[in-house]
Design an enzyme around this catalytic site. Structure first.
Site, PDB file in Angstrom:
ATOM      1  N   HIS A 163       0.814  -1.216   0.000  1.00 21.01           N
ATOM      2  CA  HIS A 163       0.000   0.000   0.000  1.00 21.01           C
ATOM      3  C   HIS A 163       0.851   1.271   0.000  1.00 21.01           C
ATOM      4  O   HIS A 163       0.403   2.331  -0.446  1.00 21.01           O
ATOM      5  CB  HIS A 163      -0.936  -0.011   1.211  1.00 21.01           C
ATOM      6  CG  HIS A 163      -2.187   0.794   1.024  1.00 21.01           C
ATOM      7  ND1 HIS A 163      -2.271   1.883   0.183  1.00 21.01           N
ATOM      8  CD2 HIS A 163      -3.420   0.669   1.588  1.00 21.01           C
ATOM      9  CE1 HIS A 163      -3.494   2.389   0.231  1.00 21.01           C
ATOM     10  NE2 HIS A 163      -4.206   1.659   1.070  1.00 21.01           N
ATOM     11  N   ASP A 381      -9.070  -5.665 -19.312  1.00 21.41           N
ATOM     12  CA  ASP A 381      -9.208  -6.776 -20.259  1.00 21.41           C
ATOM     13  C   ASP A 381      -7.815  -7.211 -20.720  1.00 21.41           C
ATOM     14  O   ASP A 381      -7.123  -6.468 -21.413  1.00 21.41           O
ATOM     15  CB  ASP A 381     -10.066  -6.318 -21.444  1.00 21.41           C
ATOM     16  CG  ASP A 381     -10.244  -7.398 -22.498  1.00 21.41           C
ATOM     17  OD1 ASP A 381      -9.755  -8.527 -22.301  1.00 21.41           O
ATOM     18  OD2 ASP A 381     -10.878  -7.103 -23.528  1.00 21.41           O
TER      19      ASP A 381
END
Length: 433
Positions: A163, A381
């Protein structure tokens, strides 16, 4: 209301290959990357899973090759953390480290996983590779990746990302760039690694905020409750009809106005309901922290494609007695004001404070609401269509997640949080609309 699927971990068996180190396919800059004060306090690992309905035989090879390509642009992710002379974290890019990549196969069809939006730790741990050195601050990788093939031909991509490197929006930017290169497309967003825009001022100019960094003591003995009772994690679904009712409740004149957003109204309900469910003493301070994206607050000084943590936690602070006695519209008003006061001056003052003082803004009596509502994963995608689902693991005790519910028949918000059993039973009654 839904409890999380704990059976998937019992059904799922995954066989992993040994991790393969993936390096950028071209030479990348050396030196080091400055990490801001916001980055320096984000010392956790984000584990996320993207599931896809179909693939081909070489799905892992395609994604691994694209990872090598995308690391040319996102080269700090192949680095390691280090400390500068002031003891602050930086990213060491001088040595040519690598990203561990794992191929895996599952013993079942992907439908057996059920809803993966929030996964139990067992399921998440099988779909995301966590390196044994990750807790060794200056040795662990900043990114790992695992592609898991299922018997039906579907696959998941599991990612563990430190993070301190990036927030949710930046993480989605990275994964989308990775997917674009897998399809042979150019990057739609070129990352900016110059984080010095968020450097503190010298000398610091702290004009506020103050409530954001106030320490909240546990005068209601929450720690004993959390240790005594089982933690229960549940999700609560608010569709468009419920959100419209809630916005009306949260608007002073009773009419739904655009100025009271779904996020504000729902945050007010969750904060008040959680404080009541935990049976906070009237004089107990209750703090609500709201993550605010500062990218639009800094104007042209924040470059497009900024890759790092660019969120500030603005807060509301009052006693539990005040919170519970006031109307939900008053609570919503507090939340709206907290969000609106995040200006560039506010951000700069917060950065100066975080760099100057040691602080711990989070406690069990505080609630941090993390909104994932703007994170649209549908466009990611790798060549076989967008994800069927996106998911992560259970949030920590003081964190509540707002996630999109965006299916063919539903447009709403899913609220995810964990509470001790007795408090969860009360909470689910209080949030019924």
């Amino acid at each position: 209301m839904e409890a999380f699927n704990t059976n998937a971990s019992n059904i799922l068996t995954v066989e992993r290959s040994a991790p393969v180190p993936v390096l950028p396919e071209q030479d990348t800059p050396g030196g080091s990357i400055f990490l801001s004060s916001i980055d320096n306090v984000a010392l956790t690992i984000m584990s996320t899973v993207y599931s896809f309905n179909r693939s081909d035989a070489d799905v892992a090879g395609v994604i691994k090759q694209a990872l090598s390509k995308v690391l040319v642009y996102y080269y700090p992710l192949a680095g390691r953390l280090a400390k500068n002379s002031q003891g602050k974290l930086i990213v060491d890019c001088q040595k040519k480290f690598a990203v561990p990549f794992v191929e895996a196969s599952a013993n079942c069809d992907i439908e057996n996983l059920g809803d993966i939006q929030i996964m139990d730790s067992g399921t998440l741990g099988k779909l995301v590779y966590r390196d044994p050195t990750e807790n060794m601050l200056e040795d662990g990788p900043l990114l790992t990746a695992q592609v898991t093939r299922f018997k039906c031909g579907s696959f998941t991509l599991g990612i563990a990302l430190h993070h301190c490197m990036v927030d949710g929006m930046g993480a989605f930017q990275f994964v989308n760039s990775w997917a674009e290169l897998a399809r042979g497309k150019p990057l739609s967003i070129v990352p900016c690694h110059d984080r010095t825009i968020l450097k503190p001022r010298v000398p610091p100019q702290i004009s506020g905020p103050y409530d954001d960094f106030v320490h909240v003591s546990d005068v209601s003995n929450f720690m004993e409750l959390y240790q005594r009772e089982q933690m229960v994690f549940k999700s609560f679904h608010f569709d468009g009809e419920k959100l419209a009712i809630l916005r009306k409740m949260a608007t002073p004149d009773g009419h739904v106005m655009s100025s009271c957003s779904n996020f504000v109204a729902l945050s007010a309900l969750v904060w008040r309901s959680r404080s009541m469910a935990l049976k906070m003493k009237p004089h107990q301070l209750s703090k609500l922290l709201l993550t605010v994206d500062i990218r639009p607050k800094l104007g042209t000084s924040m470059r497009d494609g900024y890759f790092g943590n660019a969120i500030i936690a603005s807060s509301c602070l009052c006693t539990a007695g005040q919170l519970i006695d006031e109307s939900i519209s008053s609570t919503a008003g507090k939340i709206k004001e907290a969000i609106e006061r995040v200006t560039e001056d506010y951000v700069r003052s917060s950065l100066d404070f975080m760099d100057t003082y040691q602080f711990d803004p989070y406690s069990v009596s505080s609630l941090l609401i993390s909104s994932w509502l703007r994170l649209d994963y549908s466009c990611i995608d790798f060549g076989w269509g967008g994800p069927r689902q996106f998911g992560t693991g259970n949030p920590p005790p003081n964190l509540c997640m707002f996630m999109r519910e965006d299916t063919e028949n539903k447009k709403g918000i899913v609220v995810v949080l964990g509470l001790p059993l007795s408090a969860m039973n009360t909470f689910q009654e209080l949030v019924q609309i």
